[in-house]
Motif scaffolding. Structure first.
Motif, PDB file in Angstrom:
ATOM      1  N   LYS A  84      -7.994   3.171  -8.357  1.00  0.00           N
ATOM      2  CA  LYS A  84      -7.295   3.937  -9.401  1.00  0.00           C
ATOM      3  C   LYS A  84      -7.202   5.419  -9.024  1.00  0.00           C
ATOM      4  O   LYS A  84      -6.112   6.018  -9.077  1.00  0.00           O
ATOM      5  CB  LYS A  84      -8.022   3.780 -10.733  1.00  0.00           C
ATOM      6  N   GLU A  85      -8.319   6.006  -8.644  1.00  0.00           N
ATOM      7  CA  GLU A  85      -8.351   7.444  -8.398  1.00  0.00           C
ATOM      8  C   GLU A  85      -7.582   7.832  -7.140  1.00  0.00           C
ATOM      9  O   GLU A  85      -6.894   8.857  -7.125  1.00  0.00           O
ATOM     10  CB  GLU A  85      -9.805   7.917  -8.278  1.00  0.00           C
ATOM     11  N   GLU A  86      -7.695   7.023  -6.102  1.00  0.00           N
ATOM     12  CA  GLU A  86      -7.101   7.395  -4.822  1.00  0.00           C
ATOM     13  C   GLU A  86      -5.631   7.010  -4.692  1.00  0.00           C
ATOM     14  O   GLU A  86      -4.873   7.672  -3.987  1.00  0.00           O
ATOM     15  CB  GLU A  86      -7.893   6.752  -3.677  1.00  0.00           C
ATOM     16  N   PHE A  87      -5.221   5.912  -5.375  1.00  0.00           N
ATOM     17  CA  PHE A  87      -3.910   5.349  -5.042  1.00  0.00           C
ATOM     18  C   PHE A  87      -2.972   5.092  -6.218  1.00  0.00           C
ATOM     19  O   PHE A  87      -1.761   5.075  -6.032  1.00  0.00           O
ATOM     20  CB  PHE A  87      -4.101   4.032  -4.268  1.00  0.00           C
ATOM     21  N   ILE A  88      -3.493   4.852  -7.414  1.00  0.00           N
ATOM     22  CA  ILE A  88      -2.602   4.435  -8.504  1.00  0.00           C
ATOM     23  C   ILE A  88      -2.140   5.592  -9.377  1.00  0.00           C
ATOM     24  O   ILE A  88      -0.989   5.602  -9.838  1.00  0.00           O
ATOM     25  CB  ILE A  88      -3.264   3.330  -9.353  1.00  0.00           C
ATOM     26  N   TRP A  89      -3.009   6.563  -9.629  1.00  0.00           N
ATOM     27  CA  TRP A  89      -2.559   7.711 -10.433  1.00  0.00           C
ATOM     28  C   TRP A  89      -1.276   8.281  -9.844  1.00  0.00           C
ATOM     29  O   TRP A  89      -1.172   8.499  -8.641  1.00  0.00           O
ATOM     30  CB  TRP A  89      -3.618   8.817 -10.448  1.00  0.00           C
ATOM     31  N   GLY A  90      -0.279   8.512 -10.714  1.00  0.00           N
ATOM     32  CA  GLY A  90       0.978   9.121 -10.268  1.00  0.00           C
ATOM     33  C   GLY A  90       1.999   8.134  -9.744  1.00  0.00           C
ATOM     34  O   GLY A  90       3.132   8.526  -9.432  1.00  0.00           O
ATOM     35  N   ARG A  91       1.635   6.880  -9.634  1.00  0.00           N
ATOM     36  CA  ARG A  91       2.574   5.864  -9.179  1.00  0.00           C
ATOM     37  C   ARG A  91       2.884   4.884 -10.315  1.00  0.00           C
ATOM     38  O   ARG A  91       2.157   4.804 -11.296  1.00  0.00           O
ATOM     39  CB  ARG A  91       2.014   5.085  -7.978  1.00  0.00           C
ATOM     40  N   HIS A  92       3.956   4.114 -10.146  1.00  0.00           N
ATOM     41  CA  HIS A  92       4.288   3.036 -11.062  1.00  0.00           C
ATOM     42  C   HIS A  92       3.498   1.811 -10.618  1.00  0.00           C
ATOM     43  O   HIS A  92       3.729   1.261  -9.539  1.00  0.00           O
ATOM     44  CB  HIS A  92       5.791   2.747 -11.027  1.00  0.00           C
ATOM     45  N   PHE A 143       3.411   0.806  -6.686  1.00  0.00           N
ATOM     46  CA  PHE A 143       2.175   0.232  -6.146  1.00  0.00           C
ATOM     47  C   PHE A 143       1.986  -1.145  -6.768  1.00  0.00           C
ATOM     48  O   PHE A 143       1.867  -1.282  -7.988  1.00  0.00           O
ATOM     49  CB  PHE A 143       0.970   1.118  -6.458  1.00  0.00           C
ATOM     50  N   VAL A 144       1.979  -2.175  -5.937  1.00  0.00           N
ATOM     51  CA  VAL A 144       1.815  -3.557  -6.389  1.00  0.00           C
ATOM     52  C   VAL A 144       0.363  -3.957  -6.152  1.00  0.00           C
ATOM     53  O   VAL A 144      -0.145  -3.819  -5.034  1.00  0.00           O
ATOM     54  CB  VAL A 144       2.763  -4.506  -5.634  1.00  0.00           C
ATOM     55  N   ILE A 145      -0.297  -4.468  -7.184  1.00  0.00           N
ATOM     56  CA  ILE A 145      -1.720  -4.777  -7.043  1.00  0.00           C
ATOM     57  C   ILE A 145      -2.082  -6.076  -7.746  1.00  0.00           C
ATOM     58  O   ILE A 145      -1.566  -6.385  -8.831  1.00  0.00           O
ATOM     59  CB  ILE A 145      -2.592  -3.616  -7.571  1.00  0.00           C
ATOM     60  N   GLU A 146      -2.957  -6.846  -7.114  1.00  0.00           N
ATOM     61  CA  GLU A 146      -3.522  -8.034  -7.737  1.00  0.00           C
ATOM     62  C   GLU A 146      -4.606  -7.590  -8.715  1.00  0.00           C
ATOM     63  O   GLU A 146      -5.577  -6.935  -8.327  1.00  0.00           O
ATOM     64  CB  GLU A 146      -4.108  -8.953  -6.670  1.00  0.00           C
ATOM     65  N   ALA A 147      -4.429  -7.937  -9.973  1.00  0.00           N
ATOM     66  CA  ALA A 147      -5.305  -7.446 -11.040  1.00  0.00           C
ATOM     67  C   ALA A 147      -6.312  -8.532 -11.416  1.00  0.00           C
ATOM     68  O   ALA A 147      -6.032  -9.415 -12.225  1.00  0.00           O
ATOM     69  CB  ALA A 147      -4.478  -7.024 -12.260  1.00  0.00           C
TER      70      ALA A 147
END
Length: 460
Positions: A84-92, A143-147
């Motif tokens: 979350k902190e390194e890659f997802i903030w600021g992205r869709h 950013f596509v992520i397996e949740a």
């Protein structure tokens, strides 16, 4: 964790790690990335002193390396929080959740968006064969992520998916799983209810309408809901789009169907994926792609050229007419759907299901009755003994002998054997041309896949 290590290295960090029982494909991926790791946990692995320690969710108190982290007051965090902190903030964030099908759906979504020219970053719990990787970092806003609904860390028992800031959230299905960390079905449902509640009003929840629990939870979403189902069998609630498939055809080359949003045809779909659950996954991906206005022709090309994910109905090889398939299935529903998909893809061929009860949930008594139903689509079933029987009592452990008796009584050939070597030795004399050996386990299973292939190659 291996995928996160790759992302962090791609972002310019120096990354090392510790683990035990590392097996392909992740072990080979780490080697290819040039990321070194220590086999086993020791205080000495923390030299030189790291700036931050990412603690995986399988690590608990008593682990010698973790204890050294705590004694030395080293800064530590979880994998999900780091993502979350390194890659997802600021992205869709396009987050794919659900009990079944997450890895394949996430990989398919990443490839569909790639084919549509959106160049997404992604993080997947398996190696996406189109990319040859389980992760990628780009300058795209997507950013596509397996949740995953599994817990985050020993110090954060909430599910990892709560950290992923979903804008587009796919919820494929919800069915009780992970009995080792969720006390009951209500607790499991709450995890998904909160995930759904994280989606902002300008986002979208893409809901698998074949799942009763999804139908129960998603109407409470503050965000718009796009529902999808295998066929045009459930009327969507007012003001909700309903994605469904018509004219579905299964064959050895894959699946073809026409995709519709309500009464409007989206287009013809041709995918190498097999089975009804794959049709649902494709519909979810189409809905997600539409939510970010991805080019339809590009998405269709991505669906057509998708190469699946390692260990998800992966054909390891066909030797002397015998197909050996590797699959990650371990929940009864996933096993049933996988066997059905193999049956649809390999019409008229004998299916031998080989299953290792390995996960915590798989080895527990809760699913005893469901397993008896799940294997009915196979012609013969062979079980490996429980992976860690010491974790259970007679009352809590899956009773494989009872399962063998029930399947045998229904006319199926069924037996329990100790391990991979015993299974290969038992089956090899009976395997014939056009047989399909479907091997299901969420672990390495003693290298059984290659053992079968080697034995077949040596057979005169």
């Amino acid at each position: 964790m291996a995928s996160l290590a790759g992302l962090l290295k791609g972002a310019g960090h120096t990354v090392t790690g510790s683990d035990q029982n590392v097996y392909p494909p992740m072990s080979t991926e780490l080697q290819a990335m040039g990321i070194s790791y220590n086999e086993g946990y020791r205080p000495g692995n923390l030299e030189p002193r790291p700036d931050i320690v990412v603690v995986g969710n399988v690590v608990s108190r008593g682990n010698p390396e973790l204890e050294e982290v705590l004694i030395r007051k080293l800064r530590y965090t979880s994998a999900a929080a780091t993502i979350k902190e390194e890659f997802i903030w600021g992205r869709h964030s396009l987050a794919v959740a659900g009990t079944h099908g997450k890895t394949t759906t996430t990989s398919l979504l990443a490839w569909a968006l790639e084919s549509a020219g959106l160049k997404p970053s992604f993080l997947i719990g398996g190696v996406a064969e189109n990319f040859g990787s389980s992760f990628r970092l780009t300058d795209s806003k997507y950013f596509v992520i397996e949740a995953d609904e599994y817990d985050t860390a020993y110090f954060d028992k909430g599910p990892k998916m709560w950290h992923y800031l979903p804008d587009t959230a796919i919820v494929n299905n919800i069915e009780f799983d992970h009995a080792d960390i969720y006390r009951d079905e209500e607790a499991y449902k709450f995890a998904f209810a909160r995930f759904i509640n994280l989606v902002p009003k300008n986002g979208v929840v893409i809901a698998g309408w074949d799942s009763p629990v999804v139908r129960e939870l998603t109407p409470k979403s503050p965000a718009p809901v796009e529902s999808f189902a295998y066929g045009d069998v459930t009327a969507p609630p007012a003001n909700q789009a309903h994605w469904h498939a018509r004219d579905v055809e299964f064959n050895e080359s894959g699946t073809q169907f026409r995709a519709f949003r309500s009464s409007e045809e989206w287009g013809q779909v041709d995918t190498p994926l097999a089975g009804a659950f794959s049709v649902r996954n494709v519909l979810a991906v189409i809905a997600a792609a539409e939510s970010v206005k991805a080019d339809r022709d590009g998405v269709r090309e991505g669906l057509r050229t998708f190469k699946s994910v390692k260990r998800r109905m992966e054909l390891r090889a066909e030797v002397r007419g015998v197909a050996v398939i590797d699959d990650f299935a371990h929940h009864p529903t996933a096993i049933r759907e996988t066997i059905d998909a193999v049956r649809q893809k390999y019409k008229g061929r004998r299916i031998v299901a080989v299953y290792e009860p390995r996960s915590y949930t798989a080895q527990r008594r809760e699913f005893q009755g469901e397993y008896a139903k799940a294997f009915q689509g196979a012609d013969e079933i062979v079980f490996a003994s429980l992976y860690r029987p010491d974790r259970y009592t007679k009352e809590t452990a899956l009773d494989l002998q009872q399962l063998v008796r029930e399947l045998s009584a229904s006319g199926k050939g069924a037996k329990e054997l100790k391990d991979a070597d015993a299974i290969v030795a038992d089956l090899m004399p009976r395997l014939k041309e056009r047989d399909v050996v479907l091997i299901m386990s969420n672990g390495g299973f003693g290298g059984i896949h290659q053992k079968f292939l080697d034995a077949l190659a040596e057979r005169s």
